[in-house]
Design an enzyme around this catalytic site. Structure first.
Site, PDB file in Angstrom:
ATOM      1  N   ASN A   1       0.833  -1.210   0.000  1.00  0.00           N
ATOM      2  CA  ASN A   1       0.000   0.000   0.000  1.00  0.00           C
ATOM      3  C   ASN A   1       0.861   1.251   0.000  1.00  0.00           C
ATOM      4  O   ASN A   1       1.981   1.228   0.528  1.00  0.00           O
ATOM      5  CB  ASN A   1      -0.860   0.102   1.273  1.00  0.00           C
ATOM      6  CG  ASN A   1      -1.829  -1.041   1.432  1.00  0.00           C
ATOM      7  OD1 ASN A   1      -2.301  -1.601   0.458  1.00  0.00           O
ATOM      8  ND2 ASN A   1      -2.137  -1.382   2.676  1.00  0.00           N
ATOM      9  N   MET A   2       0.292   2.339  -0.490  1.00  0.00           N
ATOM     10  CA  MET A   2       0.911   3.649  -0.268  1.00  0.00           C
ATOM     11  C   MET A   2       0.209   4.231   0.959  1.00  0.00           C
ATOM     12  O   MET A   2      -1.025   4.304   1.007  1.00  0.00           O
ATOM     13  CB  MET A   2       0.724   4.557  -1.485  1.00  0.00           C
ATOM     14  CG  MET A   2       1.439   5.880  -1.360  1.00  0.00           C
ATOM     15  SD  MET A   2       3.240   5.716  -1.133  1.00  0.00           S
ATOM     16  CE  MET A   2       3.823   5.611  -2.813  1.00  0.00           C
TER      17      MET A   2
ATOM     18  N   GLY B   1       2.109  -6.524   4.193  1.00  0.00           N
ATOM     19  CA  GLY B   1       3.011  -7.477   3.540  1.00  0.00           C
ATOM     20  C   GLY B   1       4.345  -6.831   3.209  1.00  0.00           C
ATOM     21  O   GLY B   1       5.414  -7.355   3.554  1.00  0.00           O
ATOM     22  N   ALA B   2       4.285  -5.679   2.539  1.00  0.00           N
ATOM     23  CA  ALA B   2       5.523  -5.010   2.116  1.00  0.00           C
ATOM     24  C   ALA B   2       6.334  -4.544   3.329  1.00  0.00           C
ATOM     25  O   ALA B   2       7.572  -4.620   3.327  1.00  0.00           O
ATOM     26  CB  ALA B   2       5.190  -3.833   1.213  1.00  0.00           C
ATOM     27  N   ASN B   3       5.652  -4.079   4.378  1.00  0.00           N
ATOM     28  CA  ASN B   3       6.382  -3.669   5.592  1.00  0.00           C
ATOM     29  C   ASN B   3       7.155  -4.858   6.163  1.00  0.00           C
ATOM     30  O   ASN B   3       8.317  -4.739   6.565  1.00  0.00           O
ATOM     31  CB  ASN B   3       5.418  -3.160   6.675  1.00  0.00           C
ATOM     32  CG  ASN B   3       4.678  -1.903   6.258  1.00  0.00           C
ATOM     33  OD1 ASN B   3       5.069  -1.229   5.314  1.00  0.00           O
ATOM     34  ND2 ASN B   3       3.589  -1.594   6.955  1.00  0.00           N
TER      35      ASN B   3
ATOM     36  N   THR C   1      -6.002 -23.683  20.679  1.00  0.00           N
ATOM     37  CA  THR C   1      -7.002 -24.752  20.524  1.00  0.00           C
ATOM     38  C   THR C   1      -7.651 -24.691  19.139  1.00  0.00           C
ATOM     39  O   THR C   1      -8.241 -25.654  18.678  1.00  0.00           O
ATOM     40  CB  THR C   1      -8.135 -24.685  21.579  1.00  0.00           C
ATOM     41  OG1 THR C   1      -8.809 -23.435  21.419  1.00  0.00           O
ATOM     42  CG2 THR C   1      -7.611 -24.824  22.986  1.00  0.00           C
TER      43      THR C   1
ATOM     44  N   ALA D   1      -3.393 -23.733  15.894  1.00  0.00           N
ATOM     45  CA  ALA D   1      -2.012 -23.278  15.698  1.00  0.00           C
ATOM     46  C   ALA D   1      -1.065 -24.088  16.583  1.00  0.00           C
ATOM     47  O   ALA D   1      -1.436 -24.498  17.680  1.00  0.00           O
ATOM     48  CB  ALA D   1      -1.903 -21.801  16.054  1.00  0.00           C
TER      49      ALA D   1
ATOM     50  N   ASP E   1       4.248  -5.105  12.398  1.00  0.00           N
ATOM     51  CA  ASP E   1       4.896  -5.677  11.210  1.00  0.00           C
ATOM     52  C   ASP E   1       6.378  -5.935  11.482  1.00  0.00           C
ATOM     53  O   ASP E   1       6.932  -6.959  11.057  1.00  0.00           O
ATOM     54  CB  ASP E   1       4.739  -4.725  10.012  1.00  0.00           C
ATOM     55  CG  ASP E   1       3.281  -4.565   9.610  1.00  0.00           C
ATOM     56  OD1 ASP E   1       2.499  -5.515   9.812  1.00  0.00           O
ATOM     57  OD2 ASP E   1       2.918  -3.486   9.103  1.00  0.00           O
TER      58      ASP E   1
ATOM     59  N   GLY F   1       6.205   6.606  10.480  1.00  0.00           N
ATOM     60  CA  GLY F   1       5.954   5.876   9.236  1.00  0.00           C
ATOM     61  C   GLY F   1       6.094   4.378   9.415  1.00  0.00           C
ATOM     62  O   GLY F   1       6.349   3.878  10.517  1.00  0.00           O
TER      63      GLY F   1
HETATM   64  O1  RIB Z   1       0.547  -2.312   9.727  1.00  0.00           O
HETATM   65  C1  RIB Z   1       0.641  -1.025   9.189  1.00  0.00           C
HETATM   66  C2  RIB Z   1       0.144  -1.023   7.771  1.00  0.00           C
HETATM   67  O2  RIB Z   1      -1.236  -1.319   7.756  1.00  0.00           O
HETATM   68  C3  RIB Z   1       0.279   0.286   7.048  1.00  0.00           C
HETATM   69  O3  RIB Z   1       1.515   0.419   6.423  1.00  0.00           O
HETATM   70  C4  RIB Z   1      -0.914   0.296   6.124  1.00  0.00           C
HETATM   71  O4  RIB Z   1      -0.583   0.265   4.763  1.00  0.00           O
HETATM   72  C5  RIB Z   1      -1.765  -0.901   6.512  1.00  0.00           C
HETATM   73  O5  RIB Z   1      -1.606  -1.955   5.666  1.00  0.00           O
END
Ligand code: RIB
Length: 311
Positions: free
Chosen positions: A14-15, A44-46, A214, A217, A256, A291
């Site tokens: 995401n942006m 995911g990207a984080n 339970t 996992a 994340d 951020g």
């Molecule tokens: O966990 C934080 C993220 O949640 C942010 O970067 C935002 O894009 C959302 O996916």
């Protein structure tokens, strides 16, 4: 398992459009904020950037839109060392975006418009089985369609990868089969949604984490924020892992960073306790900058904090 574990992230990109505000607006209220930033995010990207900074070899499967946000985010992932050969650009669809408000205490509220992330299908994964074959750990969140997450769990199992699921955002109800992973790692709010029980102090937290186990996992690692984390395993272990103290600026993506570090620890063969300690330190450090990806700590920064505050 390797010193530099191979970690596959199947997840969102995401942006992030973020504003700082002294207070969160009430429904119907307008408040004046400050300090707008636009920077790459997405759970995911984080996590992929977190893994790469923490010493893992990371590949990502996902989708961006055919727009300037998509190009910027892809370029950023590549510059962080994340292998993006399986990140597709989706024509005619906008990239995912997240609207974020961060208050004076560093707490955040987020709304996501999934865009291209919603176009990641099980077929995208079935054509990429080599990525699963090459991975020690598959790292998943819930910003992609649930059938895609389900397919990723199946392929990971087939290829002998450990599966870590960060069930964020938490669906209500949570499909039971998605809980059947090696490590299930929600934050407190997500755990409450999934179990329907309030997790407020140690004993109740333990019941909540035990409930997650339970559901199938092998282990639940509950992210408790400034209280650290709590581990419950299906074979009967239960322990809390102490927090690291930092000055909090922005909690966005702290979870994340935690999950990325957990994956790196588990991927390199560390036990769950040491992996959770490493994750606590990474999550704490992510709160010290503003951020999401911009605040992901490096391995060296995490090791320094752990040395400074021995547990
Ligand atoms: O966990 C934080 C993220 O949640 C942010 O970067 C935002 O894009 C959302 O996916």
């Amino acid at each position: 398992m390797a010193d530099r574990p191979n970690i596959l992230v199947v997840g969102s990109i995401n942006m992030d459009l973020a504003v700082r505000s002294r207070v969160m607006p009430e429904p119907g209220e307008t408040v004046i904020g400050e300090g707008f930033t636009m920077s790459p995010g997405g759970k995911g990207a984080n996590q992929a950037v977190g893994v790469a900074r923490l010493g893992g070899a990371c590949r990502m499967i996902g989708r961006v839109g055919d727009d300037p946000f998509g190009r910027t985010m892809l370029e950023n992932l590549r510059s962080e060392g994340v292998v993006c050969d399986y990140v597709e650009t989706t024509e005619g669809v906008a990239s995912g975006i997240a609207m974020i408000i961060v208050d004076a205490n560093g707490e955040n509220s987020i709304v996501v418009a999934g865009g291209a992330n919603r176009r990641v299908t099980p077929d995208d994964l079935f054509g990429r089985t080599d990525a699963f074959e090459a991975s020690d750990v598959v790292l998943l969140q819930l910003e992609l369609p649930l059938p895609t997450v389900r397919a990723a769990i199946g392929l990971a199992r087939k290829h002998g990868c450990k599966v870590i699921l960060d069930p964020a955002p938490a669906p209500n109800p949570m499909p039971e089969d998605l809980c059947e992973v090696d490590i299930f790692s929600p934050n407190v709010g997500e755990a409450e949604i999934i179990t329907g029980t309030k997790a407020v102090e140690e004993k109740v937290d333990k019941n909540v984490a035990a409930d997650l186990v339970t559901r199938g996992a092998d282990a639940a690692v509950l992210k408790l924020g400034h209280r650290g984390s709590l581990v419950v395993t299906a074979d009967g272990h239960f322990y809390t892992v102490k927090p690291y103290k930092v000055d909090v600026m922005d909690t966005t993506a702290a979870g994340d960073a935690f999950t990325a570090a957990l994956a790196v620890g588990v991927g390199r063969g560390d036990n769950l306790h040491d992996s959770a300690k490493f994750a606590n330190a990474a999550g704490a450090l992510a709160c010290t900058g503003f951020g999401a990806q911009t605040a992901m700590p490096t391995e060296q920064e995490v090791l320094l904090l752990m040395e400074d505050q021995p547990k």
